[in-house]
Design a protein around this motif. Structure first.
Motif, PDB file in Angstrom:
ATOM      1  N   SER A  94       0.841  -1.197   0.000  1.00  0.00           N
ATOM      2  CA  SER A  94       0.000   0.000   0.000  1.00  0.00           C
ATOM      3  C   SER A  94       0.877   1.247   0.000  1.00  0.00           C
ATOM      4  O   SER A  94       2.063   1.200   0.332  1.00  0.00           O
ATOM      5  N   THR A 133      -4.231  -3.202   6.275  1.00  0.00           N
ATOM      6  CA  THR A 133      -4.377  -2.275   5.159  1.00  0.00           C
ATOM      7  C   THR A 133      -3.322  -1.184   5.261  1.00  0.00           C
ATOM      8  O   THR A 133      -2.542  -1.119   6.212  1.00  0.00           O
ATOM      9  N   THR A 173      -9.549  -2.502   2.161  1.00  0.00           N
ATOM     10  CA  THR A 173      -9.051  -1.213   1.706  1.00  0.00           C
ATOM     11  C   THR A 173      -8.734  -0.328   2.906  1.00  0.00           C
ATOM     12  O   THR A 173      -9.327  -0.488   3.980  1.00  0.00           O
ATOM     13  N   THR A 176     -10.379   5.833   5.250  1.00  0.00           N
ATOM     14  CA  THR A 176     -10.285   7.177   4.688  1.00  0.00           C
ATOM     15  C   THR A 176     -10.674   8.184   5.760  1.00  0.00           C
ATOM     16  O   THR A 176     -11.619   7.959   6.514  1.00  0.00           O
ATOM     17  N   CYS A 213     -14.099  -2.326  -2.537  1.00  0.00           N
ATOM     18  CA  CYS A 213     -12.659  -2.526  -2.381  1.00  0.00           C
ATOM     19  C   CYS A 213     -11.882  -1.224  -2.337  1.00  0.00           C
ATOM     20  O   CYS A 213     -10.664  -1.244  -2.181  1.00  0.00           O
ATOM     21  N   SER A 214     -12.562  -0.078  -2.446  1.00  0.00           N
ATOM     22  CA  SER A 214     -11.858   1.193  -2.371  1.00  0.00           C
ATOM     23  C   SER A 214     -12.877   2.294  -2.138  1.00  0.00           C
ATOM     24  O   SER A 214     -13.991   2.247  -2.662  1.00  0.00           O
ATOM     25  N   ARG A 252     -11.672  -1.287  -9.646  1.00  0.00           N
ATOM     26  CA  ARG A 252     -10.818  -1.585  -8.498  1.00  0.00           C
ATOM     27  C   ARG A 252     -10.561  -0.378  -7.606  1.00  0.00           C
ATOM     28  O   ARG A 252     -10.545  -0.477  -6.388  1.00  0.00           O
ATOM     29  N   ASP A 253     -10.345   0.793  -8.203  1.00  0.00           N
ATOM     30  CA  ASP A 253      -9.969   1.981  -7.445  1.00  0.00           C
ATOM     31  C   ASP A 253     -11.110   2.990  -7.429  1.00  0.00           C
ATOM     32  O   ASP A 253     -11.774   3.208  -8.452  1.00  0.00           O
ATOM     33  N   ALA A 254     -11.316   3.614  -6.283  1.00  0.00           N
ATOM     34  CA  ALA A 254     -12.312   4.678  -6.199  1.00  0.00           C
ATOM     35  C   ALA A 254     -11.960   5.786  -7.180  1.00  0.00           C
ATOM     36  O   ALA A 254     -10.779   6.094  -7.399  1.00  0.00           O
TER      37      ALA A 254
END
Length: 398
Positions: A94, A133, A173, A176, A213-214, A252-254
């Motif tokens: 990460s 994570t 993930t 945030t 996942c994000s 996969r990614d935000a």
């Protein structure tokens, strides 16, 4: 409780969308697709040079001229200088997080490390019982989560545990941070907001997808990605869904949000997309590869896209037109990092490449000891590269 934290008065999970995950018509769930691929385990080759204490020796790569992007390779006068190499004892998968001179890393084998950003000395480390994570820094605490759902906050200076929270599902993930709160997504689609000060639960909502996942925060919205299919935006205040985009393909990614537009890539068909961050309506779509796992990085009117075929593309952020295309040595699993006039990417062949932001020519390359599957972090003229041998390398940029 802070005034900002009280904004998270989310509704209870809605049942109407609980199981709604649209699928592409006719898709065979047993057929292998791009989403079945994963970043490599990245064992060091038996001949990989090591130091006396067993660490992989950092060195500059020998580059095959046939695969070079620029007319000539660097003469060494503008190469980065190795500032330090820290060995963490596990796999780093990460992005390193830099805050007030300290680099924080989550270890895939379990645990968190805090390293001095100038000298590479370890300030503290904390073990975990399960895969961890990446970290998120919220004021004076560092938050991580384990795959089994334990969210932990530690004192950023000492590593002392402040609080723990047991999520209702698995976590894959990094948390945030937004306005004094820590947002955690579980793979069953729940997103929970916790107070960064004491870990108390502020609220939760349920996303329609089963494999979140994000996630990221963009203004008043929480944006999410799902390998089960699609990208989503929810209201930060009450958790209601504002839009969902293409739930038939894996994301996969935000999305990366800039100037009212959300930029994302799709795993199944390798496209880069720009959609309205307000309505979710498609603005443009560009074919970039067979598969793309990382969100674009947007800077100064360009969207930089890295794909698993080892290609970086610069697209016009307004209409998706291609500005340049460059090939690096290995597959790319993480978003590019823009640093000044350079675009930095790390690949699973263990090479960090700096490309000219204007035309994509190769400025320099640096060889690590193992695959790089996380974004490079740049702070105060230093690039921090975390690789799967558990080494954090600090490069002073030219």
């Amino acid at each position: 409780m802070s005034e900002d934290a009280t904004r998270f008065e989310w509704a209870r999970p809605r049942t109407g969308d609980r199981d709604r995950v649209d699928r592409a018509p006719g898709r065979d769930p047993t057929r292998r697709t791009a989403r079945d691929d994963r970043p490599p385990a990245g064992k060091l080759a038996s001949g990989e040079p090591r130091t006396a204490d067993g660490r992989p020796r950092v060195r500059t790569a020998t580059v095959d001229a046939a695969t070079a992007n620029s007319p000539s390779e660097s003469d060494g006068s503008a190469d980065p200088r190795v500032q330090f190499a820290y060995r963490g004892g596990g796999r780093f998968e990460s992005r390193p997080v830099v805050c007030e001179g300290t680099v924080y890393l989550g270890c895939a084998n379990g645990g968190t490390h805090a390293v001095d950003g100038d000298h590479g000395t370890e300030r503290w480390s904390a073990s975990a019982r399960d895969r961890s994570t990446g970290p998120a820094v919220a004021g004076d605490v560092v938050c991580t989560a384990t795959e089994q759902g334990t969210v932990a906050a530690r004192d950023a200076a000492t590593g002392r545990r402040r609080w723990e929270f047991e999520a209702a599902g698995r976590v894959q993930t990094a948390p945030t941070v937004a306005d004094g709160s820590v947002l955690v997504a579980t793979t069953d689609g729940h997103v929970t907001a916790l107070h960064a000060r004491d870990g108390s639960r502020l609220g939760t909502f349920r996303n329609a997808a089963r494999a979140v996942c994000s996630l990221a925060v963009a203004g008043e919205r929480v944006v999410l990605a799902s390998l089960d299919g699609g990208a989503y935006a929810h209201d930060r205040t009450d958790g209601r869904e504002h839009w969902r985009f293409d739930p038939s393909v894996a994301v996969r990614d935000a999305p990366a949000v800039a100037d009212g537009t959300a930029y994302l890539t799709t795993v199944d068909d390798g496209r880069a997309c720009a959609i309205s961050a307000v309505t979710g309506r498609l603005q443009w779509r560009a074919d970039v590869s067979e598969s793309a796992w990382a969100a674009p990085t947007v800077a100064d009117g360009s969207a930089f896209v890295a794909t698993t075929d080892g290609t970086v593309r610069a697209l016009d952020a307004e209409d998706g037109a291609r500005r340049w295309r460059a090939r690096v040595g290995g597959r790319l699993w993480a978003s590019p990092t823009v640093a000044g006039e350079s675009v930095l990417v790390g690949d699973d062949a263990g090479t960090v490449t700096a490309l000219d932001r204007d035309d994509g020519t190769t400025l320099w390359r640096y060889r690590t000891g193992a695959p790089v599957v996380a974004p490079v972090t740049v702070a105060e003229g230093t690039a921090y590269v975390a690789d799967r041998s558990g080494t954090l390398t600090a490069l002073s940029l030219p």
